[in-house]
Design a protein around this motif. Structure first.
Motif, short mmCIF file in Angstrom:
data_model
loop_
_atom_site.label_atom_id
_atom_site.label_comp_id
_atom_site.label_asym_id
_atom_site.label_seq_id
_atom_site.Cartn_x
_atom_site.Cartn_y
_atom_site.Cartn_z
N UNK A 89 0.85 -1.19 0.00
CA UNK A 89 0.00 0.00 0.00
C UNK A 89 0.89 1.24 0.00
N UNK A 90 0.29 2.40 -0.28
CA UNK A 90 1.04 3.66 -0.24
C UNK A 90 0.93 4.28 1.14
N UNK A 91 2.07 4.77 1.61
CA UNK A 91 2.10 5.45 2.91
C UNK A 91 3.19 6.51 2.87
N UNK A 92 3.09 7.50 3.76
CA UNK A 92 4.06 8.59 3.80
C UNK A 92 5.36 8.13 4.46
N UNK A 93 6.47 8.48 3.82
CA UNK A 93 7.80 8.15 4.35
C UNK A 93 8.67 9.41 4.33
N UNK A 94 9.76 9.39 5.15
CA UNK A 94 10.72 10.49 5.17
C UNK A 94 12.11 9.91 5.00
N UNK A 95 12.91 10.58 4.18
CA UNK A 95 14.29 10.14 3.96
C UNK A 95 15.18 11.35 3.70
N UNK A 96 16.47 11.12 3.76
CA UNK A 96 17.44 12.18 3.48
C UNK A 96 18.14 11.83 2.17
N UNK A 97 18.12 12.75 1.20
CA UNK A 97 18.74 12.45 -0.09
C UNK A 97 20.26 12.65 -0.02
N UNK A 98 20.93 12.43 -1.14
CA UNK A 98 22.40 12.48 -1.18
C UNK A 98 22.95 13.88 -0.91
N UNK A 99 22.12 14.93 -1.07
CA UNK A 99 22.55 16.30 -0.80
C UNK A 99 22.28 16.71 0.65
N UNK A 100 21.73 15.78 1.44
CA UNK A 100 21.44 16.08 2.84
C UNK A 100 20.09 16.73 3.06
N UNK A 101 19.26 16.80 2.02
CA UNK A 101 17.93 17.41 2.14
C UNK A 101 16.94 16.35 2.62
N UNK A 102 16.17 16.70 3.66
CA UNK A 102 15.16 15.78 4.19
C UNK A 102 13.91 15.91 3.31
N UNK A 103 13.42 14.78 2.82
CA UNK A 103 12.26 14.78 1.93
C UNK A 103 11.16 13.89 2.50
N UNK A 104 9.92 14.20 2.08
CA UNK A 104 8.76 13.41 2.48
C UNK A 104 7.91 13.16 1.24
N UNK A 105 7.42 11.91 1.11
CA UNK A 105 6.57 11.57 -0.04
C UNK A 105 5.88 10.25 0.24
N UNK A 106 4.92 9.90 -0.64
CA UNK A 106 4.23 8.62 -0.52
C UNK A 106 5.02 7.54 -1.23
N UNK A 107 5.14 6.39 -0.61
CA UNK A 107 5.88 5.27 -1.21
C UNK A 107 5.11 3.98 -1.02
#
Length: 199
Positions: free
Chosen positions: A95-113
């Motif tokens: 199912x789709x749910x909201x997740x948070x991760x840090x990309x290679x540039x150090x920016x914290x991102x949030x999206x559905x995965x």
């Protein structure tokens, strides 16, 4: 038995265009050559088109896999465990749910995965990102990519061969049409003589 007889008839019908025969017109020989060349080109051209298409597809899929990165993300909500697929009636395994991760540039991102159904909030889940840090679907594995490339190549082989055969057929029909017109013109000149009495 019946198939063998039919095959013999078809072969006999095909071969008369090649044999010396007083009834054979020049256009019959030309048509036979067109058919032969069209089949040869369809076989070779279709195989080449299939090989090139399969290689291009596999290269594109492997490049796509190389450009994607697997990163760990934190699930921000508990993924539902009882969602039902409306088309099949089965309970969804992902199912789709909201997740948070840090990309290679150090920016914290949030999206559905897409995550496994029933996963609890705060759990670490793997997600895939592109070169810009955006979420993307998981790339195909090498085996799946090869199978997709083979299917694409097979489709290109068949399609390429059919296009060449269709082009050969169009050329043949044009020659037949012109030969029929010539025959009509000759008959218009000679036909009236057949009705006259000689002697």
């Amino acid at each position: 038995m019946r198939r063998t007889r039919l095959t013999r008839i078809l072969v006999r019908r095909w071969r008369w265009r090649w044999r010396r025969n007083p009834l054979r017109r020049h256009t019959d020989a030309v048509e036979a050559w067109i058919v032969l060349v069209a089949w040869a080109l369809a076989t070779i051209g279709g195989a080449v088109a299939g090989a090139v298409s399969a290689q291009a597809t596999e290269t594109a899929l492997m490049r796509s896999r190389a450009e994607r990165r697997e990163v760990s993300a934190v699930l921000l909500e508990t993924a539902p465990a009882d969602l039902v697929d409306m088309t099949t009636g089965d309970i969804c395994s992902r199912v789709r749910a909201q997740v948070r991760w840090t990309d290679s540039d150090g920016v914290v991102r949030t999206d559905g995965a897409s995550v496994r159904a029933g996963t609890k909030s705060g759990a670490t889940v793997p997600v895939w990102t592109d070169g810009h840090g955006r979420l993307v679907p998981e790339p195909m594995g090498p085996g799946e990519a090869r199978a997709r490339a083979i299917l694409t190549g097979a489709g290109a082989t068949v399609f390429g061969g059919l296009v060449i055969l269709a082009a050969g057929r169009v050329v043949r029909l044009g020659i037949e049409h012109r030969a029929t017109e010539r025959w009509g013109e000759e008959w218009a000149r000679v036909g009236p003589r057949w009705g006259r009495r000689t002697g």
